[in-house]
Scaffold this active site. Structure first.
Site, PDB file in Angstrom:
ATOM      1  N   ASP A   9      13.492 -18.539 -33.182  1.00 19.32           N
ATOM      2  CA  ASP A   9      13.538 -17.347 -32.693  1.00 19.32           C
ATOM      3  C   ASP A   9      15.121 -16.469 -33.115  1.00 19.32           C
ATOM      4  OD1 ASP A   9      15.434 -15.427 -30.966  1.00 19.32           O
ATOM      5  OD2 ASP A   9      15.385 -17.232 -29.707  1.00 19.32           O
ATOM      6  N   ILE A  10      14.393 -15.277 -33.278  1.00 22.01           N
ATOM      7  CA  ILE A  10      15.722 -14.947 -34.401  1.00 22.01           C
ATOM      8  C   ILE A  10      17.029 -14.967 -33.693  1.00 22.01           C
ATOM      9  CG2 ILE A  10      15.219 -12.314 -33.676  1.00 22.01           C
ATOM     10  CD1 ILE A  10      15.299 -11.755 -36.930  1.00 22.01           C
ATOM     11  N   ASP A  33      12.699  -6.944 -29.654  1.00 25.61           N
ATOM     12  CA  ASP A  33      14.083  -6.102 -29.437  1.00 25.61           C
ATOM     13  C   ASP A  33      14.256  -6.173 -28.127  1.00 25.61           C
ATOM     14  OD1 ASP A  33      15.208  -3.594 -29.181  1.00 25.61           O
ATOM     15  OD2 ASP A  33      13.414  -2.533 -28.311  1.00 25.61           O
ATOM     16  N   SER A 121       6.103  -5.178 -36.713  1.00 23.24           N
ATOM     17  CA  SER A 121       4.775  -4.382 -36.402  1.00 23.24           C
ATOM     18  C   SER A 121       3.914  -5.425 -35.610  1.00 23.24           C
ATOM     19  CB  SER A 121       4.218  -3.451 -36.934  1.00 23.24           C
ATOM     20  OG  SER A 121       5.117  -2.182 -37.377  1.00 23.24           O
TER      21      SER A 121
HETATM   22  N1  AR6 Z   1      12.354 -13.934 -32.857  1.00 19.34           N
HETATM   23  C1  AR6 Z   1      11.608 -14.122 -33.940  1.00 19.34           C
HETATM   24  N2  AR6 Z   1      10.240 -13.300 -33.534  1.00 19.34           N
HETATM   25  C2  AR6 Z   1      10.307 -12.681 -32.476  1.00 19.34           C
HETATM   26  C3  AR6 Z   1      10.551 -13.176 -31.562  1.00 19.34           C
HETATM   27  C4  AR6 Z   1      12.045 -13.704 -31.361  1.00 19.34           C
HETATM   28  N3  AR6 Z   1      12.526 -14.164 -30.309  1.00 19.34           N
HETATM   29  N4  AR6 Z   1      10.526 -12.743 -29.909  1.00 19.34           N
HETATM   30  C5  AR6 Z   1       8.417 -11.936 -30.534  1.00 19.34           C
HETATM   31  N5  AR6 Z   1       8.928 -12.386 -31.998  1.00 19.34           N
HETATM   32  P1  AR6 Z   1       7.435  -7.030 -31.049  1.00 19.34           P
HETATM   33  P2  AR6 Z   1       6.212  -4.875 -33.193  1.00 19.34           P
HETATM   34  C6  AR6 Z   1       7.550 -11.659 -32.979  1.00 19.34           C
HETATM   35  O1  AR6 Z   1       6.537  -6.870 -30.347  1.00 19.34           O
HETATM   36  O2  AR6 Z   1       5.071  -4.910 -33.361  1.00 19.34           O
HETATM   37  C7  AR6 Z   1       9.170  -3.620 -28.105  1.00 19.34           C
HETATM   38  O3  AR6 Z   1       9.101  -3.350 -27.601  1.00 19.34           O
HETATM   39  C8  AR6 Z   1       6.483 -11.711 -32.635  1.00 19.34           C
HETATM   40  O4  AR6 Z   1       5.175 -13.278 -31.497  1.00 19.34           O
HETATM   41  O5  AR6 Z   1       8.683  -7.821 -31.022  1.00 19.34           O
HETATM   42  O6  AR6 Z   1       7.636  -4.377 -34.514  1.00 19.34           O
HETATM   43  C9  AR6 Z   1       9.840  -2.731 -28.696  1.00 19.34           C
HETATM   44  O7  AR6 Z   1      10.808  -1.890 -28.515  1.00 19.34           O
HETATM   45  C10 AR6 Z   1       6.111 -10.378 -32.772  1.00 19.34           C
HETATM   46  O8  AR6 Z   1       5.052 -11.083 -34.361  1.00 19.34           O
HETATM   47  O9  AR6 Z   1       7.314  -6.075 -32.126  1.00 19.34           O
HETATM   48  C11 AR6 Z   1       8.945  -1.147 -29.756  1.00 19.34           C
HETATM   49  O10 AR6 Z   1       8.897  -1.000 -28.891  1.00 19.34           O
HETATM   50  C12 AR6 Z   1       6.608  -9.702 -33.775  1.00 19.34           C
HETATM   51  O11 AR6 Z   1       7.922 -10.751 -33.475  1.00 19.34           O
HETATM   52  C13 AR6 Z   1       7.943  -2.637 -29.891  1.00 19.34           C
HETATM   53  O12 AR6 Z   1       7.630  -3.191 -29.275  1.00 19.34           O
HETATM   54  C14 AR6 Z   1       7.461  -8.984 -34.176  1.00 19.34           C
HETATM   55  O13 AR6 Z   1       6.664  -8.100 -32.624  1.00 19.34           O
HETATM   56  C15 AR6 Z   1       7.270  -3.353 -31.248  1.00 19.34           C
HETATM   57  O14 AR6 Z   1       6.477  -3.627 -31.500  1.00 19.34           O
END
Ligand code: AR6
Length: 168
Positions: A9-10, A33, A121
């Protein structure tokens, strides 16, 4: 530069900076986010609102990056970047690579030596993990930066495995 991979988890990372996969509004969302704002507390959002009221009135464009406090997170700073939405018909990989390069540039400005990245992304924005891993690793490897550790933090085991094989 050391490139390391962690399955986790980041928001738990004790690096100088952690990267947020934000959207242009900088005002929060789901995924990484949501987790960063939830665990980091309201100070991060307050600083994002100030950025929107000053330099980023139109929002943060895709491919760019900007730093705020990390609030209650163990890191010192959050570097917010906006990844491109994946498109099967338009090649947006230069924008995705720019996210990583710009985060490292902002890290250099801050004096951050270690930076934790999510797979930008690859969640809501729909980018296929293997392609995203290749782009992310190539961008970080080729960057000219003083950052000494770039840590990719993969939330899902299969994402970790994809990054591990791309790194080899
Ligand atoms: N730690 C590490 N990685 C994570 C975590 C975490 N706690 N939670 C999810 N991931 P995303 P995007 C992974 O959707 O595609 C938001 O609503 C997840 O499994 O967070 O760039 C923003 O506000 C995936 O592999 O980001 C934007 O509207 C990766 O992180 C939109 O999502 C990125 O997933 C951005 O979309």
């Amino acid at each position: 530069m050391d490139i390391t991979l962690v399955h986790g988890d980041i928001t738990q990372q004790k690096t100088d900076a952690v990267v947020n996969a934000a959207n242009s509004s900088l005002l929060g969302g789901g995924g990484v986010d949501g987790a960063i704002h939830r665990r980091g507390g309201p100070e991060i959002l307050a600083e994002c609102r100030r950025l929107r009221a000053s330099h980023y009135g139109g929002g943060l464009p895709a491919g760019q990056a900007v730093a705020t406090t990390a609030g209650l997170l163990p890191a010192r700073w959050v570097i917010h970047t906006v990844g491109p939405v994946y498109s099967a018909t338009e090649d947006r990989s230069a924008v995705l690579a720019s996210c990583y390069r710009e985060c490292l540039r902002v890290a250099d400005d801050l004096g951050a030596a270690s930076v934790a990245f999510p797979a930008v992304s690859t969640g809501v924005y729909g980018w296929p993990m293997d392609d995203a891993a290749r782009i992310a690793l190539a961008a970080v490897r080729s960057a000219s930066t003083r950052v000494s550790e770039a840590r990719f933090v993969l939330f899902a085991r299969d994402a970790y495995d994809v990054f591990a094989s791309a790194l080899r």
